[in-house]
Design a protein around this motif. Structure first.
Motif, PDB file in Angstrom:
ATOM      1  N   GLU A  84       0.406 -14.304 -46.294  1.00  0.00           N
ATOM      2  CA  GLU A  84      -0.184 -15.392 -47.077  1.00  0.00           C
ATOM      3  C   GLU A  84      -0.773 -14.813 -48.364  1.00  0.00           C
ATOM      4  OE1 GLU A  84      -3.048 -17.283 -44.510  1.00  0.00           O
ATOM      5  OE2 GLU A  84      -1.546 -17.626 -42.954  1.00  0.00           O
ATOM      6  N   GLN A  85      -1.002 -15.701 -49.342  1.00  0.00           N
ATOM      7  CA  GLN A  85      -1.551 -15.248 -50.627  1.00  0.00           C
ATOM      8  C   GLN A  85      -2.929 -14.615 -50.419  1.00  0.00           C
ATOM      9  OE1 GLN A  85       0.464 -15.473 -53.114  1.00  0.00           O
ATOM     10  NE2 GLN A  85      -0.830 -14.772 -54.771  1.00  0.00           N
ATOM     11  N   LYS A  86      -3.792 -15.321 -49.699  1.00  0.00           N
ATOM     12  CA  LYS A  86      -5.112 -14.795 -49.347  1.00  0.00           C
ATOM     13  C   LYS A  86      -5.138 -14.658 -47.826  1.00  0.00           C
ATOM     14  CE  LYS A  86      -9.999 -15.689 -50.126  1.00  0.00           C
ATOM     15  NZ  LYS A  86     -10.600 -15.545 -48.840  1.00  0.00           N
ATOM     16  N   MET A  87      -5.441 -13.467 -47.341  1.00  0.00           N
ATOM     17  CA  MET A  87      -5.365 -13.211 -45.905  1.00  0.00           C
ATOM     18  C   MET A  87      -6.415 -14.011 -45.137  1.00  0.00           C
ATOM     19  SD  MET A  87      -5.259  -9.617 -43.824  1.00  0.00           S
ATOM     20  CE  MET A  87      -3.681  -9.174 -44.483  1.00  0.00           C
ATOM     21  N   SER A  88      -5.969 -14.673 -44.088  1.00  0.00           N
ATOM     22  CA  SER A  88      -6.881 -15.422 -43.216  1.00  0.00           C
ATOM     23  C   SER A  88      -7.221 -14.559 -41.996  1.00  0.00           C
ATOM     24  CB  SER A  88      -6.219 -16.725 -42.762  1.00  0.00           C
ATOM     25  OG  SER A  88      -5.122 -16.444 -41.929  1.00  0.00           O
ATOM     26  N   LYS A  89      -8.183 -15.029 -41.233  1.00  0.00           N
ATOM     27  CA  LYS A  89      -8.586 -14.291 -40.035  1.00  0.00           C
ATOM     28  C   LYS A  89      -7.435 -14.263 -39.011  1.00  0.00           C
ATOM     29  CE  LYS A  89     -12.416 -13.290 -37.224  1.00  0.00           C
ATOM     30  NZ  LYS A  89     -13.724 -12.805 -37.444  1.00  0.00           N
ATOM     31  N   ARG A  90      -6.681 -15.361 -38.942  1.00  0.00           N
ATOM     32  CA  ARG A  90      -5.532 -15.430 -38.027  1.00  0.00           C
ATOM     33  C   ARG A  90      -4.482 -14.385 -38.420  1.00  0.00           C
ATOM     34  NH1 ARG A  90      -0.592 -17.468 -38.411  1.00  0.00           N
ATOM     35  NH2 ARG A  90       0.491 -18.025 -36.523  1.00  0.00           N
ATOM     36  N   GLU A  91      -4.179 -14.320 -39.723  1.00  0.00           N
ATOM     37  CA  GLU A  91      -3.186 -13.364 -40.188  1.00  0.00           C
ATOM     38  C   GLU A  91      -3.678 -11.927 -39.990  1.00  0.00           C
ATOM     39  OE1 GLU A  91      -0.255 -12.725 -43.977  1.00  0.00           O
ATOM     40  OE2 GLU A  91      -2.308 -13.351 -44.393  1.00  0.00           O
ATOM     41  N   ALA A  92      -4.948 -11.693 -40.208  1.00  0.00           N
ATOM     42  CA  ALA A  92      -5.503 -10.356 -39.996  1.00  0.00           C
ATOM     43  C   ALA A  92      -5.374  -9.953 -38.526  1.00  0.00           C
ATOM     44  CB  ALA A  92      -6.965 -10.318 -40.434  1.00  0.00           C
ATOM     45  N   GLY A  93      -5.607 -10.920 -37.641  1.00  0.00           N
ATOM     46  CA  GLY A  93      -5.432 -10.645 -36.213  1.00  0.00           C
ATOM     47  C   GLY A  93      -3.986 -10.326 -35.871  1.00  0.00           C
ATOM     48  N   LEU A  94      -3.044 -11.042 -36.504  1.00  0.00           N
ATOM     49  CA  LEU A  94      -1.623 -10.770 -36.270  1.00  0.00           C
ATOM     50  C   LEU A  94      -1.223  -9.396 -36.792  1.00  0.00           C
ATOM     51  CD1 LEU A  94      -0.044 -14.241 -37.157  1.00  0.00           C
ATOM     52  CD2 LEU A  94      -0.088 -13.149 -34.915  1.00  0.00           C
ATOM     53  N   VAL A  95      -1.773  -9.008 -37.945  1.00  0.00           N
ATOM     54  CA  VAL A  95      -1.442  -7.705 -38.532  1.00  0.00           C
ATOM     55  C   VAL A  95      -1.936  -6.577 -37.631  1.00  0.00           C
ATOM     56  CG1 VAL A  95      -1.974  -6.148 -40.450  1.00  0.00           C
ATOM     57  CG2 VAL A  95      -1.329  -8.513 -40.907  1.00  0.00           C
ATOM     58  N   LEU A  96      -3.145  -6.710 -37.138  1.00  0.00           N
ATOM     59  CA  LEU A  96      -3.725  -5.656 -36.306  1.00  0.00           C
ATOM     60  C   LEU A  96      -3.347  -5.789 -34.833  1.00  0.00           C
ATOM     61  CD1 LEU A  96      -7.298  -5.395 -37.867  1.00  0.00           C
ATOM     62  CD2 LEU A  96      -5.346  -3.873 -38.220  1.00  0.00           C
ATOM     63  N   GLY A  97      -2.822  -6.930 -34.446  1.00  0.00           N
ATOM     64  CA  GLY A  97      -2.436  -7.132 -33.053  1.00  0.00           C
ATOM     65  C   GLY A  97      -3.610  -7.371 -32.133  1.00  0.00           C
ATOM     66  N   ILE A  98      -4.641  -8.030 -32.653  1.00  0.00           N
ATOM     67  CA  ILE A  98      -5.831  -8.313 -31.857  1.00  0.00           C
ATOM     68  C   ILE A  98      -6.205  -9.781 -32.005  1.00  0.00           C
ATOM     69  CG2 ILE A  98      -6.771  -5.965 -31.942  1.00  0.00           C
ATOM     70  CD1 ILE A  98      -8.537  -6.860 -34.263  1.00  0.00           C
ATOM     71  N   SER A  99      -7.144 -10.214 -31.197  1.00  0.00           N
ATOM     72  CA  SER A  99      -7.640 -11.582 -31.260  1.00  0.00           C
ATOM     73  C   SER A  99      -8.562 -11.748 -32.470  1.00  0.00           C
ATOM     74  CB  SER A  99      -8.411 -11.894 -29.976  1.00  0.00           C
ATOM     75  OG  SER A  99      -9.105 -13.100 -30.102  1.00  0.00           O
ATOM     76  N   PRO A 100      -8.579 -12.932 -33.086  1.00  0.00           N
ATOM     77  CA  PRO A 100      -9.471 -13.149 -34.232  1.00  0.00           C
ATOM     78  C   PRO A 100     -10.961 -13.036 -33.891  1.00  0.00           C
ATOM     79  CG  PRO A 100      -7.764 -14.820 -34.215  1.00  0.00           C
ATOM     80  CD  PRO A 100      -7.635 -14.051 -32.942  1.00  0.00           C
ATOM     81  N   VAL A 101     -11.308 -13.025 -32.618  1.00  0.00           N
ATOM     82  CA  VAL A 101     -12.722 -12.910 -32.227  1.00  0.00           C
ATOM     83  C   VAL A 101     -13.000 -11.560 -31.566  1.00  0.00           C
ATOM     84  CG1 VAL A 101     -13.108 -15.393 -32.005  1.00  0.00           C
ATOM     85  CG2 VAL A 101     -12.214 -14.125 -30.062  1.00  0.00           C
ATOM     86  N   SER A 102     -12.266 -10.528 -31.939  1.00  0.00           N
ATOM     87  CA  SER A 102     -12.418  -9.203 -31.337  1.00  0.00           C
ATOM     88  C   SER A 102     -13.699  -8.528 -31.816  1.00  0.00           C
ATOM     89  CB  SER A 102     -11.228  -8.313 -31.687  1.00  0.00           C
ATOM     90  OG  SER A 102     -10.070  -8.828 -31.112  1.00  0.00           O
ATOM     91  N   THR A 103     -14.147  -7.578 -31.033  1.00  0.00           N
ATOM     92  CA  THR A 103     -15.362  -6.821 -31.376  1.00  0.00           C
ATOM     93  C   THR A 103     -15.044  -5.780 -32.448  1.00  0.00           C
ATOM     94  OG1 THR A 103     -14.934  -5.157 -29.691  1.00  0.00           O
ATOM     95  CG2 THR A 103     -16.225  -7.070 -29.020  1.00  0.00           C
ATOM     96  N   LYS A 104     -16.109  -5.231 -33.038  1.00  0.00           N
ATOM     97  CA  LYS A 104     -15.956  -4.237 -34.101  1.00  0.00           C
ATOM     98  C   LYS A 104     -15.250  -2.987 -33.584  1.00  0.00           C
ATOM     99  CE  LYS A 104     -18.608  -2.265 -37.866  1.00  0.00           C
ATOM    100  NZ  LYS A 104     -19.896  -2.203 -38.541  1.00  0.00           N
ATOM    101  N   ALA A 105     -15.545  -2.576 -32.373  1.00  0.00           N
ATOM    102  CA  ALA A 105     -14.914  -1.382 -31.794  1.00  0.00           C
ATOM    103  C   ALA A 105     -13.414  -1.619 -31.574  1.00  0.00           C
ATOM    104  CB  ALA A 105     -15.583  -1.025 -30.467  1.00  0.00           C
ATOM    105  N   LYS A 106     -13.067  -2.813 -31.144  1.00  0.00           N
ATOM    106  CA  LYS A 106     -11.663  -3.126 -30.914  1.00  0.00           C
ATOM    107  C   LYS A 106     -10.898  -3.172 -32.238  1.00  0.00           C
ATOM    108  CE  LYS A 106      -9.424  -5.557 -27.328  1.00  0.00           C
ATOM    109  NZ  LYS A 106      -9.445  -6.554 -26.314  1.00  0.00           N
ATOM    110  N   VAL A 107     -11.536  -3.690 -33.286  1.00  0.00           N
ATOM    111  CA  VAL A 107     -10.918  -3.726 -34.614  1.00  0.00           C
ATOM    112  C   VAL A 107     -10.677  -2.308 -35.108  1.00  0.00           C
ATOM    113  CG1 VAL A 107     -11.289  -4.375 -37.025  1.00  0.00           C
ATOM    114  CG2 VAL A 107     -11.883  -5.977 -35.201  1.00  0.00           C
ATOM    115  N   ARG A 108     -11.678  -1.448 -34.956  1.00  0.00           N
ATOM    116  CA  ARG A 108     -11.561  -0.059 -35.417  1.00  0.00           C
ATOM    117  C   ARG A 108     -10.430   0.670 -34.673  1.00  0.00           C
ATOM    118  NH1 ARG A 108     -16.304   2.210 -33.783  1.00  0.00           N
ATOM    119  NH2 ARG A 108     -17.398   0.855 -35.222  1.00  0.00           N
ATOM    120  N   GLU A 109     -10.353   0.479 -33.357  1.00  0.00           N
ATOM    121  CA  GLU A 109      -9.318   1.139 -32.554  1.00  0.00           C
ATOM    122  C   GLU A 109      -7.918   0.627 -32.920  1.00  0.00           C
ATOM    123  OE1 GLU A 109      -7.513   3.631 -29.846  1.00  0.00           O
ATOM    124  OE2 GLU A 109      -9.567   3.668 -30.594  1.00  0.00           O
TER     125      GLU A 109
END
Length: 145
Positions: A84-109
């Motif tokens: 998307e032109q501006k990344m949404s939380k849903r797209e960020a979750g798809l890029v990283l392969g995690i849920s949009p409500v993931s914890t900070k540690a899960k995002v980092r990993e």
């Protein structure tokens, strides 16, 4: 004599031909009926098979066209589509392969694992690396607030 008469009778019974009560003409008629019935069944099976093969060709074409019209993404577990032109939380979750409500540690990993696979110094795409970092930054920005 009585015993001799019985013995003679038994010997006659052993050597006398046994008749089944049917004549050769009756046996021939039954055999002819059986052969006609078998022939009619074979002809019916042949006609049914011919009809089935004639019917199968158009049905096969319809089935093939239906499968071609189905989207291939319906059978894939991967996300099909661009960014998307501006990344949404849903797209960020798809890029990283995690849920949009993931914890900070899960995002980092998740970020670390995907960057190891797609880092430009290891032959990965600089554009994908930028999108992966953008997804991590979006999660970090929303987790601060």
């Amino acid at each position: 004599m009585a015993s001799a008469g019985r013995g003679e009778y038994m010997r006659d019974a052993e050597f006398s031909p046994q008749t089944s009560g049917r004549s050769d003409a009756d046996i021939d008629r039954r055999l002819a009926r059986t052969l006609i019935a078998v022939g009619l069944c074979a002809a019916a099976a042949g006609l049914a098979g011919r009809y089935a093969f004639q019917l199968w060709k158009p049905l096969g074409q319809v089935f093939t066209e239906t499968v071609r019209k189905m989207p291939s993404s319906a059978f894939s577990s991967y996300y099909k589509g661009g960014f998307e032109q501006k990344m949404s939380k849903r797209e960020a979750g798809l890029v990283l392969g995690i849920s949009p409500v993931s914890t900070k540690a899960k995002v980092r990993e998740a970020h670390r694992k995907i960057m190891v696979l797609n880092h430009p110094d290891k032959g990965g795409s600089p554009y994908l690396a930028a999108k992966i970092n953008e997804a991590k930054d979006l999660f970090d920005k929303e987790n601060r607030h």
